[in-house]
Design a protein around this motif. Structure first.
Motif, PDB file in Angstrom:
ATOM      1  N   PRO A   1       0.801  -1.237   0.000  1.00  0.00           N
ATOM      2  CA  PRO A   1       0.000   0.000   0.000  1.00  0.00           C
ATOM      3  C   PRO A   1       0.827   1.278   0.000  1.00  0.00           C
ATOM      4  N   SER A   2       2.051   1.234   0.535  1.00  0.00           N
ATOM      5  CA  SER A   2       2.862   2.452   0.616  1.00  0.00           C
ATOM      6  C   SER A   2       3.287   2.951  -0.760  1.00  0.00           C
ATOM      7  N   GLU A   3       3.166   2.086  -1.789  1.00  0.00           N
ATOM      8  CA  GLU A   3       3.559   2.477  -3.132  1.00  0.00           C
ATOM      9  C   GLU A   3       2.403   3.081  -3.926  1.00  0.00           C
ATOM     10  N   MET A   4       1.225   3.143  -3.312  1.00  0.00           N
ATOM     11  CA  MET A   4       0.028   3.589  -4.013  1.00  0.00           C
ATOM     12  C   MET A   4       0.168   5.009  -4.554  1.00  0.00           C
ATOM     13  N   PHE A   5      -0.141   5.159  -5.832  1.00  0.00           N
ATOM     14  CA  PHE A   5      -0.205   6.456  -6.509  1.00  0.00           C
ATOM     15  C   PHE A   5       1.138   7.189  -6.611  1.00  0.00           C
ATOM     16  N   ASP A   6       2.272   6.522  -6.372  1.00  0.00           N
ATOM     17  CA  ASP A   6       3.562   7.207  -6.437  1.00  0.00           C
ATOM     18  C   ASP A   6       3.768   7.878  -7.796  1.00  0.00           C
ATOM     19  N   SER A   7       3.539   7.101  -8.858  1.00  0.00           N
ATOM     20  CA  SER A   7       3.756   7.676 -10.178  1.00  0.00           C
ATOM     21  C   SER A   7       2.709   8.734 -10.499  1.00  0.00           C
ATOM     22  N   LEU A   8       1.502   8.516 -10.035  1.00  0.00           N
ATOM     23  CA  LEU A   8       0.436   9.483 -10.277  1.00  0.00           C
ATOM     24  C   LEU A   8       0.718  10.811  -9.601  1.00  0.00           C
ATOM     25  N   LEU A   9       1.223  10.744  -8.383  1.00  0.00           N
ATOM     26  CA  LEU A   9       1.439  11.961  -7.605  1.00  0.00           C
ATOM     27  C   LEU A   9       2.439  12.896  -8.279  1.00  0.00           C
TER      28      LEU A   9
ATOM     29  N   GLU B   1      -8.042  22.595   0.873  1.00  0.00           N
ATOM     30  CA  GLU B   1      -7.969  21.994  -0.448  1.00  0.00           C
ATOM     31  C   GLU B   1      -7.274  20.639  -0.382  1.00  0.00           C
ATOM     32  N   ASP B   2      -6.186  20.570   0.393  1.00  0.00           N
ATOM     33  CA  ASP B   2      -5.458  19.309   0.522  1.00  0.00           C
ATOM     34  C   ASP B   2      -6.333  18.214   1.111  1.00  0.00           C
ATOM     35  N   ILE B   3      -7.048  18.519   2.188  1.00  0.00           N
ATOM     36  CA  ILE B   3      -7.841  17.501   2.868  1.00  0.00           C
ATOM     37  C   ILE B   3      -9.003  17.054   2.001  1.00  0.00           C
ATOM     38  N   ARG B   4      -9.545  17.949   1.182  1.00  0.00           N
ATOM     39  CA  ARG B   4     -10.613  17.566   0.276  1.00  0.00           C
ATOM     40  C   ARG B   4     -10.088  16.625  -0.813  1.00  0.00           C
ATOM     41  N   TYR B   5      -8.889  16.914  -1.297  1.00  0.00           N
ATOM     42  CA  TYR B   5      -8.266  16.064  -2.313  1.00  0.00           C
ATOM     43  C   TYR B   5      -8.025  14.662  -1.758  1.00  0.00           C
ATOM     44  N   VAL B   6      -7.443  14.591  -0.554  1.00  0.00           N
ATOM     45  CA  VAL B   6      -7.142  13.302   0.068  1.00  0.00           C
ATOM     46  C   VAL B   6      -8.430  12.551   0.387  1.00  0.00           C
ATOM     47  N   SER B   7      -9.447  13.259   0.845  1.00  0.00           N
ATOM     48  CA  SER B   7     -10.729  12.618   1.143  1.00  0.00           C
ATOM     49  C   SER B   7     -11.331  12.013  -0.116  1.00  0.00           C
ATOM     50  N   TYR B   8     -11.229  12.743  -1.210  1.00  0.00           N
ATOM     51  CA  TYR B   8     -11.729  12.233  -2.481  1.00  0.00           C
ATOM     52  C   TYR B   8     -11.018  10.924  -2.840  1.00  0.00           C
ATOM     53  N   LYS B   9      -9.690  10.910  -2.710  1.00  0.00           N
ATOM     54  CA  LYS B   9      -8.922   9.715  -3.048  1.00  0.00           C
ATOM     55  C   LYS B   9      -9.310   8.536  -2.160  1.00  0.00           C
ATOM     56  N   PHE B  10      -9.501   8.804  -0.866  1.00  0.00           N
ATOM     57  CA  PHE B  10      -9.892   7.737   0.057  1.00  0.00           C
ATOM     58  C   PHE B  10     -11.264   7.175  -0.319  1.00  0.00           C
ATOM     59  N   LEU B  11     -12.228   8.049  -0.520  1.00  0.00           N
ATOM     60  CA  LEU B  11     -13.590   7.600  -0.833  1.00  0.00           C
ATOM     61  C   LEU B  11     -13.638   6.874  -2.182  1.00  0.00           C
ATOM     62  N   LYS B  12     -12.820   7.282  -3.142  1.00  0.00           N
ATOM     63  CA  LYS B  12     -12.772   6.592  -4.430  1.00  0.00           C
ATOM     64  C   LYS B  12     -12.225   5.183  -4.275  1.00  0.00           C
TER      65      LYS B  12
ATOM     66  N   ILE C   1      -3.755   5.723   2.042  1.00  0.00           N
ATOM     67  CA  ILE C   1      -3.832   7.177   2.165  1.00  0.00           C
ATOM     68  C   ILE C   1      -2.784   7.701   3.135  1.00  0.00           C
ATOM     69  N   GLU C   2      -2.623   7.022   4.271  1.00  0.00           N
ATOM     70  CA  GLU C   2      -1.621   7.466   5.255  1.00  0.00           C
ATOM     71  C   GLU C   2      -0.225   7.474   4.669  1.00  0.00           C
ATOM     72  N   ASN C   3       0.118   6.401   3.950  1.00  0.00           N
ATOM     73  CA  ASN C   3       1.474   6.285   3.405  1.00  0.00           C
ATOM     74  C   ASN C   3       1.696   7.190   2.201  1.00  0.00           C
ATOM     75  N   THR C   4       0.648   7.406   1.427  1.00  0.00           N
ATOM     76  CA  THR C   4       0.806   8.180   0.199  1.00  0.00           C
ATOM     77  C   THR C   4       0.830   9.680   0.452  1.00  0.00           C
ATOM     78  N   TYR C   5      -0.043  10.147   1.337  1.00  0.00           N
ATOM     79  CA  TYR C   5      -0.221  11.587   1.504  1.00  0.00           C
ATOM     80  C   TYR C   5       0.330  12.118   2.834  1.00  0.00           C
ATOM     81  N   ASN C   6       1.033  11.247   3.569  1.00  0.00           N
ATOM     82  CA  ASN C   6       1.650  11.677   4.820  1.00  0.00           C
ATOM     83  C   ASN C   6       0.635  12.348   5.740  1.00  0.00           C
ATOM     84  N   ILE C   7      -0.488  11.688   5.897  1.00  0.00           N
ATOM     85  CA  ILE C   7      -1.542  12.195   6.755  1.00  0.00           C
ATOM     86  C   ILE C   7      -1.977  11.086   7.703  1.00  0.00           C
ATOM     87  N   LYS C   8      -2.262  11.410   8.913  1.00  0.00           N
ATOM     88  CA  LYS C   8      -2.733  10.430   9.881  1.00  0.00           C
ATOM     89  C   LYS C   8      -4.229  10.194   9.676  1.00  0.00           C
ATOM     90  N   TRP C   9      -4.632   8.932   9.826  1.00  0.00           N
ATOM     91  CA  TRP C   9      -6.032   8.602   9.659  1.00  0.00           C
ATOM     92  C   TRP C   9      -6.919   9.414  10.607  1.00  0.00           C
TER      93      TRP C   9
END
Length: 481
Positions: A341-349, A361-372, A387-395
């Motif tokens: 999971p830590s490799e998720m979206f690396d190339s996309l980002l 704006e950041d939290i809305r973007y991350v929330s969108y990715k999580f819900l998707k 999400i935690e590993n990709t966006y450096n955010i705590k759950w």
């Protein structure tokens, strides 16, 4: 057999019967292939499976000399060979081998429904299987057993199919451990062909608890080695692999696969574009392998019902369907089972992750990715870890935002789906705006939130000039006004 009036197929092109529903094997044989039916009666050969989805002629030197049929295994998402017969005089010409190779090279690896010992011996001869100890065989090709034909030393649900890579030549049975630690063992019921040609009933009558204990000990003491053998056999198969572009289509287009699924599954074009984007993201993140692209595509187009199989000790962490420890990917949902999971979206980002420092704006973007991710069928724990590993955010922080807005409560809420629908990234993906800088579009979107989403998109695009690609996107969006 010279006096038989064989059906002739010019250039060895076999006739194929295909249906999304059930075809009646005996009806097809009796109506079109009387001489094959006569040969089967002489051998007391009985059709194992009366229904199929695909019926194919087997042709040699322009003569129809046999047939095979396939059934779609709904639980294991595989085309299972459920019948094959060749008139005796024409055996030894590698018709079975060529059928397997053609299927693998043109489509994907098939499975085999209730193989006879003869079929398993041919797989060994072809190099698709290997004797690993006395009568125990490991096979690269899976064997599927209907639940009602499974015998076990514990209660077994007759509605559950069983899939395994192992076979016992002595018992003439596909074998599988439901739980190796607790010695729960399952094997297939005897088949008519094996009863006649291999005396399997007599052999089974001599089997005692010590026999089963020997098999249990073999697997317990050599589990890793046996897994390596299966993986080695699978690696030697010439299975067709697909590129991402083949499966989803190039930029601005949908592949023939996706076009056909739109027709079959009655999915809208807009939904297809969303699935295309999701599959692209998952593939680039390493969640999907080339071998499983088509499985994942089919899964996303029409997600099956909740998993019903519980007969395997291992299961896919994403969809809950049965999985074996040697599987590279889930044969039900297509996810790479070795995915980190830590490799998720690396190339996309690197391409589209927002550079905004504004928290809202950041939290809305991350929330969108999580819900998707959750909406795409990804297990909650994996989605949260990703999400935690990709966006450096705590759950904890993400959960606080989701709770405050009532977007997620064990599942996506109505407000959550409304949020997904009206997020700038949803418009960006839905209208295939990948040639536009997302960060700039997102900033513009939030600066003009007094307008609705369609109006924002049009206002943003109209300021970019009269480029042909831009005009095509504008024309598409105009349809939604």
């Amino acid at each position: 057999m010279d006096e038989i009036n064989f059906l002739i197929r010019e250039e060895n092109i076999a006739k194929v019967y295909l249906s999304e529903g059930n075809l009646d094997v005996l009806d097809i044989l009796n109506e079109n292939y009387g001489y094959i039916v006569d040969s089967m009666l002489l051998e007391d050969f009985k059709v194992k499976s009366l229904k199929c989805n695909l019926f194919k002629e087997l042709v040699l030197d322009n003569k129809v000399v046999g047939f095979c049929s396939y059934d779609f295994s709904r639980e294991f998402l595989t085309a299972a060979l459920n019948n094959i017969y060749v008139i005796p005089e024409f055996r030894g010409n590698n018709l079975f081998l060529n059928e397997l190779k053609t299927t693998m090279e043109e489509y994907n690896k098939p499975s085999i429904m209730e193989p006879t010992r003869l079929i398993v011996e041919l797989l060994i001869e072809y190099g698709f299987a290997r004797i690993i100890d006395k009568d125990i065989v490991a096979s690269a090709i899976e064997f599927i057993i209907p639940g009602e034909h499974v015998m076990s030393n514990r209660d077994y649900d007759a509605s559950e199919e069983l899939a395994t890579h192992f076979y016992d030549l002595n018992m003439c049975a596909s074998i599988h451990f439901l739980d190796l630690e607790n010695r729960y063992f399952a094997y297939s019921s005897p088949l008519n062909y094996d009863i006649i040609h291999y005396d399997c009933l007599e052999k089974r009558n001599t089997i005692d608890d010590d026999y089963f204990k020997g098999i249990v000990d073999l697997f317990s003491e050599n589990e890793e080695k046996l897994i390596e053998i299966v993986l080695d056999l699978e690696d030697n198969l010439s299975v067709k692999t697909h590129t991402l572009e083949e499966v989803i289509g190039c930029e601005g287009e949908l592949s023939p696969y996706m076009e056909s699924l739109i027709d079959d599954a009655h999915v809208t074009y807009e939904s297809a574009l969303e699935i295309k984007e999701q599959l692209k993201e998952e593939y680039e993140a390493g969640m999907i392998l080339n071998e499983s692209l088509l499985i994942r595509l089919a899964y996303l187009f029409e997600k099956p019902v909740e998993p019903s199989i519980k007969s395997h000790s291992d299961s896919c962490p994403y969809c809950g369907m049965p999985a074996d420890s040697h599987d590279k990917f889930c044969h039900f949902c297509g996810i790479n089972l070795n995915y980190n999971p830590s490799e998720m979206f690396d190339s996309l980002l690197e391409n589209i992750k927002t550079e905004s420092t504004d928290f809202s704006e950041d939290i809305r973007y991350v929330s969108y990715k999580f819900l998707k991710l959750v909406d795409g069928g990804i297990d909650f724990d994996y989605a949260a870890a990703t999400i935690e590993n990709t966006y450096n955010i705590k759950w904890f922080n993400l959960k606080k935002f989701l709770d405050e807005n009532n977007y997620f409560n064990d599942k996506i809420t109505d407000e959550g789906y409304e949020f997904l629908l009206n997020h700038p990234l949803n418009y960006y993906e839905e209208f295939n705006m990948s040639n536009i800088n997302y960060t700039d579009f997102e900033k513009f979107f939030y600066e003009n939130n007094d307008l609705n989403g369609i109006e924002i998109c049009l206002k943003y695009l109209n300021q970019l000039g009269d480029d042909e690609d831009i005009r095509e996107i504008v024309e598409e969006i105009e349809k939604y006004r």
